[in-house]
Design a protein around this motif. Structure first.
Motif, PDB file in Angstrom:
ATOM      1  N   LEU A  54       0.820  -1.202   0.000  1.00  0.00           N
ATOM      2  CA  LEU A  54       0.000   0.000   0.000  1.00  0.00           C
ATOM      3  C   LEU A  54       0.862   1.263   0.000  1.00  0.00           C
ATOM      4  O   LEU A  54       0.593   2.210  -0.734  1.00  0.00           O
ATOM      5  N   LEU A  55       1.916   1.274   0.777  1.00  0.00           N
ATOM      6  CA  LEU A  55       2.822   2.417   0.829  1.00  0.00           C
ATOM      7  C   LEU A  55       3.519   2.636  -0.512  1.00  0.00           C
ATOM      8  O   LEU A  55       3.631   3.775  -0.978  1.00  0.00           O
TER       9      LEU A  55
ATOM     10  N   LEU B 256       0.987   4.172  -2.873  1.00  0.00           N
ATOM     11  CA  LEU B 256       0.760   5.585  -2.593  1.00  0.00           C
ATOM     12  C   LEU B 256       1.913   6.453  -3.086  1.00  0.00           C
ATOM     13  O   LEU B 256       1.690   7.515  -3.678  1.00  0.00           O
TER      14      LEU B 256
ATOM     15  N   GLY C 202       1.782   6.531  -6.835  1.00  0.00           N
ATOM     16  CA  GLY C 202       0.703   7.399  -7.288  1.00  0.00           C
ATOM     17  C   GLY C 202       1.062   8.869  -7.154  1.00  0.00           C
ATOM     18  O   GLY C 202       0.755   9.676  -8.032  1.00  0.00           O
ATOM     19  N   ALA C 203       1.710   9.241  -6.066  1.00  0.00           N
ATOM     20  CA  ALA C 203       2.135  10.631  -5.882  1.00  0.00           C
ATOM     21  C   ALA C 203       3.187  11.014  -6.920  1.00  0.00           C
ATOM     22  O   ALA C 203       3.161  12.121  -7.464  1.00  0.00           O
TER      23      ALA C 203
END
Length: 56
Positions: A13-14, A17, A20-21
């Protein structure tokens, strides 16, 4: 060993994220011009700023 059932999904998940950023920053043009901000300070205007009181 049971902690891996928590840590592996959290790390995935990290990574998602952060990816995605990074993808958003590339698509929105945040990384287009990396050189101009460094040179902008060299082309600074040397004229002093006049306040409203000094103009009258």
């Amino acid at each position: 060993m049971e902690i891996l059932w928590l840590l592996i999904p959290l790390s995935i998940l990290l990574v998602a994220l952060i990816g995605g950023a990074f993808w958003w920053s590339v698509k929105s043009g945040q990384l287009d011009d990396l050189d101009s901000p460094a040179y902008r300070i060299l082309a600074d205007d040397d004229t002093p700023y006049e306040s409203e009181d000094q103009r009258h």
